[in-house]
Write a protein that holds these residues in place. Structure first.
Motif, PDB file in Angstrom:
ATOM      1  N   UNK A 129      -7.831-126.535  -8.153  1.00 20.09           N
ATOM      2  CA  UNK A 129      -6.865-125.494  -7.795  1.00 20.09           C
ATOM      3  C   UNK A 129      -6.145-125.835  -6.484  1.00 20.09           C
ATOM      4  N   UNK A 130      -5.970-127.118  -6.249  1.00 18.39           N
ATOM      5  CA  UNK A 130      -5.127-127.619  -5.159  1.00 18.39           C
ATOM      6  C   UNK A 130      -5.629-127.244  -3.770  1.00 18.39           C
ATOM      7  N   UNK A 131      -6.911-127.028  -3.646  1.00 15.32           N
ATOM      8  CA  UNK A 131      -7.515-126.776  -2.341  1.00 15.32           C
ATOM      9  C   UNK A 131      -8.454-127.944  -2.042  1.00 15.32           C
ATOM     10  N   UNK A 132      -8.055-128.809  -1.136  1.00 13.45           N
ATOM     11  CA  UNK A 132      -8.897-129.931  -0.777  1.00 13.45           C
ATOM     12  C   UNK A 132     -10.178-129.471  -0.114  1.00 13.45           C
ATOM     13  N   UNK A 133     -11.223-130.258  -0.250  1.00  7.89           N
ATOM     14  CA  UNK A 133     -12.536-129.895   0.301  1.00  7.89           C
ATOM     15  C   UNK A 133     -13.018-130.977   1.244  1.00  7.89           C
ATOM     16  N   UNK A 134     -13.360-130.564   2.444  1.00  7.58           N
ATOM     17  CA  UNK A 134     -14.059-131.424   3.394  1.00  7.58           C
ATOM     18  C   UNK A 134     -15.385-130.732   3.660  1.00  7.58           C
ATOM     19  N   UNK A 135     -16.484-131.375   3.352  1.00 14.20           N
ATOM     20  CA  UNK A 135     -17.754-130.689   3.571  1.00 14.20           C
ATOM     21  C   UNK A 135     -18.698-131.498   4.440  1.00 14.20           C
ATOM     22  N   UNK A 136     -19.461-130.767   5.246  1.00  8.29           N
ATOM     23  CA  UNK A 136     -20.442-131.363   6.154  1.00  8.29           C
ATOM     24  C   UNK A 136     -21.823-131.281   5.527  1.00  8.29           C
ATOM     25  N   UNK A 137     -22.574-132.360   5.627  1.00 12.13           N
ATOM     26  CA  UNK A 137     -23.889-132.410   5.003  1.00 12.13           C
ATOM     27  C   UNK A 137     -24.823-133.284   5.834  1.00 12.13           C
ATOM     28  N   UNK A 138     -26.110-132.960   5.768  1.00  7.69           N
ATOM     29  CA  UNK A 138     -27.080-133.850   6.418  1.00  7.69           C
ATOM     30  C   UNK A 138     -27.428-135.023   5.517  1.00  7.69           C
ATOM     31  N   UNK A 139     -26.871-135.033   4.291  1.00  5.30           N
ATOM     32  CA  UNK A 139     -27.015-136.169   3.388  1.00  5.30           C
ATOM     33  C   UNK A 139     -28.152-136.063   2.401  1.00  5.30           C
ATOM     34  N   UNK A 140     -28.879-134.938   2.413  1.00  4.76           N
ATOM     35  CA  UNK A 140     -30.096-134.837   1.613  1.00  4.76           C
ATOM     36  C   UNK A 140     -29.831-134.962   0.113  1.00  4.76           C
ATOM     37  N   UNK A 141     -28.647-134.601  -0.347  1.00  8.40           N
ATOM     38  CA  UNK A 141     -28.360-134.669  -1.785  1.00  8.40           C
ATOM     39  C   UNK A 141     -27.256-135.668  -2.119  1.00  8.40           C
ATOM     40  N   UNK A 142     -26.957-136.552  -1.191  1.00  5.13           N
ATOM     41  CA  UNK A 142     -25.954-137.577  -1.480  1.00  5.13           C
ATOM     42  C   UNK A 142     -26.678-138.772  -2.110  1.00  5.13           C
ATOM     43  N   UNK A 143     -27.029-138.596  -3.362  1.00  6.73           N
ATOM     44  CA  UNK A 143     -27.672-139.657  -4.136  1.00  6.73           C
ATOM     45  C   UNK A 143     -26.623-140.672  -4.572  1.00  6.73           C
ATOM     46  N   UNK A 144     -27.028-141.808  -5.131  1.00  8.24           N
ATOM     47  CA  UNK A 144     -26.026-142.754  -5.646  1.00  8.24           C
ATOM     48  C   UNK A 144     -25.100-142.116  -6.684  1.00  8.24           C
ATOM     49  N   UNK A 145     -25.646-141.291  -7.583  1.00  8.45           N
ATOM     50  CA  UNK A 145     -24.798-140.626  -8.582  1.00  8.45           C
ATOM     51  C   UNK A 145     -23.827-139.664  -7.921  1.00  8.45           C
ATOM     52  N   UNK A 146     -24.318-138.875  -6.961  1.00  2.00           N
ATOM     53  CA  UNK A 146     -23.450-137.933  -6.267  1.00  2.00           C
ATOM     54  C   UNK A 146     -22.365-138.672  -5.493  1.00  2.00           C
ATOM     55  N   UNK A 147     -22.716-139.778  -4.883  1.00  4.74           N
ATOM     56  CA  UNK A 147     -21.746-140.564  -4.125  1.00  4.74           C
ATOM     57  C   UNK A 147     -20.633-141.085  -5.021  1.00  4.74           C
ATOM     58  N   UNK A 148     -21.000-141.553  -6.206  1.00  6.54           N
ATOM     59  CA  UNK A 148     -19.971-142.043  -7.138  1.00  6.54           C
ATOM     60  C   UNK A 148     -19.064-140.895  -7.574  1.00  6.54           C
ATOM     61  N   UNK A 149     -19.637-139.727  -7.775  1.00  2.51           N
ATOM     62  CA  UNK A 149     -18.841-138.562  -8.170  1.00  2.51           C
ATOM     63  C   UNK A 149     -17.859-138.186  -7.059  1.00  2.51           C
ATOM     64  N   UNK A 150     -18.292-138.242  -5.821  1.00  2.00           N
ATOM     65  CA  UNK A 150     -17.429-137.907  -4.693  1.00  2.00           C
ATOM     66  C   UNK A 150     -16.344-138.955  -4.505  1.00  2.00           C
TER      67      UNK A 150
END
Length: 399
Positions: free
Chosen positions: A94-115
């Motif tokens: 819906x044309x709203x860009x997202x910048x999100x802050x994270x401690x990285x706990x769920x940035x798995x390889x699959x999640x990283x590829x999705x991002x």
């Protein structure tokens, strides 16, 4: 006869407020697997009143209609919210860009590829020490390794220019060059932000905020490296040293920025979660746009400012009196100097405060968990939605 008038500065336009915020900070949840000592939102436990998926999507619809360029999502740890990925995809669709802050706990390889596959998403990995011995005492044991693993996963997925986000403290100022090297190693961009005495930071600010000498060191470093480093206008008070730093160099509270918290409360400033800065709630009639456009608090903030005690200072046009939240949560008058005023005026006022600190305002909300700060190991798994009554920040996750 043609009358020539001086062109209006961009900052003058912003001080009067805009029809929509340039950047909206949205804390999706107070739930967090860490208990950082300086957490500006005193996060830890989930609030059972937090906005539902449908309510969050309705806010996104408003942001799209208001043509908000992007939303800065935080928490808590936003990725532990069960519908995080659904809301991220909904916003970018819906044309709203997202910048999100994270401690990285769920940035798995699959999640990283999705991002990495989504051009409308930016990721900020929080790290407050370039080495574990500096980072982990502040953010929790094991949090350094978690953040490094997340950056490695993002780099391996081909994501470039994600952010390494650092809150500057007395302990890590000597590591600024090391932070830059760490960011470069993973193809990230370094983002430095100011430590505010907000949330749990109220209790540790005196011991953690950079010394006057370190403030000058940071200012000189930013002048030399500003083109490659982001600051989010955190350090505009340092412009009183003489030369303005890159950015708007003004307090945008209620003018160009604001905060939506997990239960829908709208605050003028992401660093001032207190009733004195509460403008309304997105659940009110009129929604978020109604709060932004009609709030009496926002109208007051957008009115011409006199400068108060700082008006006679020759550097007022560059530092604008400093940070409203920093003054408020250290018990200093809002129309006075910043507690880290480079002329030392704030330091003089701080020294005059009563020792009991009973006059210092406390944060409006506190979802901190009891017990010592520690990292909670998390195994990612499919799980049912979190119960509305479950306040456990890692509810539904396999520990």
């Amino acid at each position: 006869m043609t009358v020539h008038t001086a062109p209006q500065r961009l900052t003058d336009l912003f001080e009067a407020g805009l029809d929509a915020p340039i950047c909206l900070t949205w804390e999706l949840t107070y739930a967090c697997n860490l208990a950082c000592a300086h957490c500006l939102s005193s996060s830890g436990r989930r609030d059972p009143r937090e906005l539902s998926t449908a309510e969050a999507k309705a806010v996104i619809d408003e942001l799209e209609a208001m043509q908000v360029f992007y939303v800065n999502i935080g928490g808590g740890e936003p990725t532990v919210r069960p519908d995080f990925w659904e809301l991220l995809d909904y916003a970018t669709a819906h044309h709203v860009g997202v910048k999100f802050s994270t401690n990285g706990v769920r940035i798995t390889p699959d999640a990283a590829r999705r991002l990495a596959a989504n051009d409308y998403v930016d990721v900020q990995i929080s790290l407050d020490g370039a080495t574990p011995d500096v980072n982990d005492p502040l953010r929790g044991e094991g949090s350094y390794d978690t953040a490094i693993r997340a950056m490695r996963n993002l780099a391996d997925a081909g994501m470039r220019n994600f952010k390494l986000s650092v809150v500057c403290t007395r302990q890590n100022i000597p590591q600024i060059d090391a932070f830059k090297e760490l960011a470069d190693r993973y193809g990230a961009q370094l983002r430095l932000t100011r430590l505010r005495p907000s949330g749990r930071g109220v209790d540790v600010w005196d011991d953690l905020h950079p010394t006057a000498a370190q403030q000058r060191e940071l200012y000189d470093w930013l002048l030399a490296n500003g083109d490659e480093v982001l600051t989010g206008d955190s350090f505009f008070h340092l412009s009183a040293y003489g030369k303005s730093l890159p950015g708007l160099n003004l307090c945008g509270a209620g003018r160009v920025v604001c905060l939506i918290d997990p239960v829908g409360d709208v605050y003028a400033c992401p660093f001032a979660i207190h009733d004195d800065f509460l403008a309304g709630n997105v659940r009110d009639t009129g929604g978020f746009s109604g709060v932004w456009q009609t709030s009496e608090l926002f109208r007051e903030l957008r009115a011409p400012q006199t400068g108060g005690a700082c008006a006679s200072c020759s550097f007022y046009d560059t530092c604008k009196g400093g940070c409203m939240a920093a003054k408020f949560f250290t018990g200093l008058p809002l129309d006075g100097p910043d507690p880290e005023c480079v002329r030392g005026l704030g330091e003089e006022l701080l020294a005059e405060r009563p020792d009991d600190r009973g006059h210092v305002p406390r944060p409006g909300v506190d979802h901190s968990r009891t017990g010592p700060s520690r990292a909670v190991p998390v195994t990612i798994a499919r799980r049912p939605p979190v119960s509305a009554c479950d306040e456990n920040p890692v509810a539904g996750l396999a520990l």
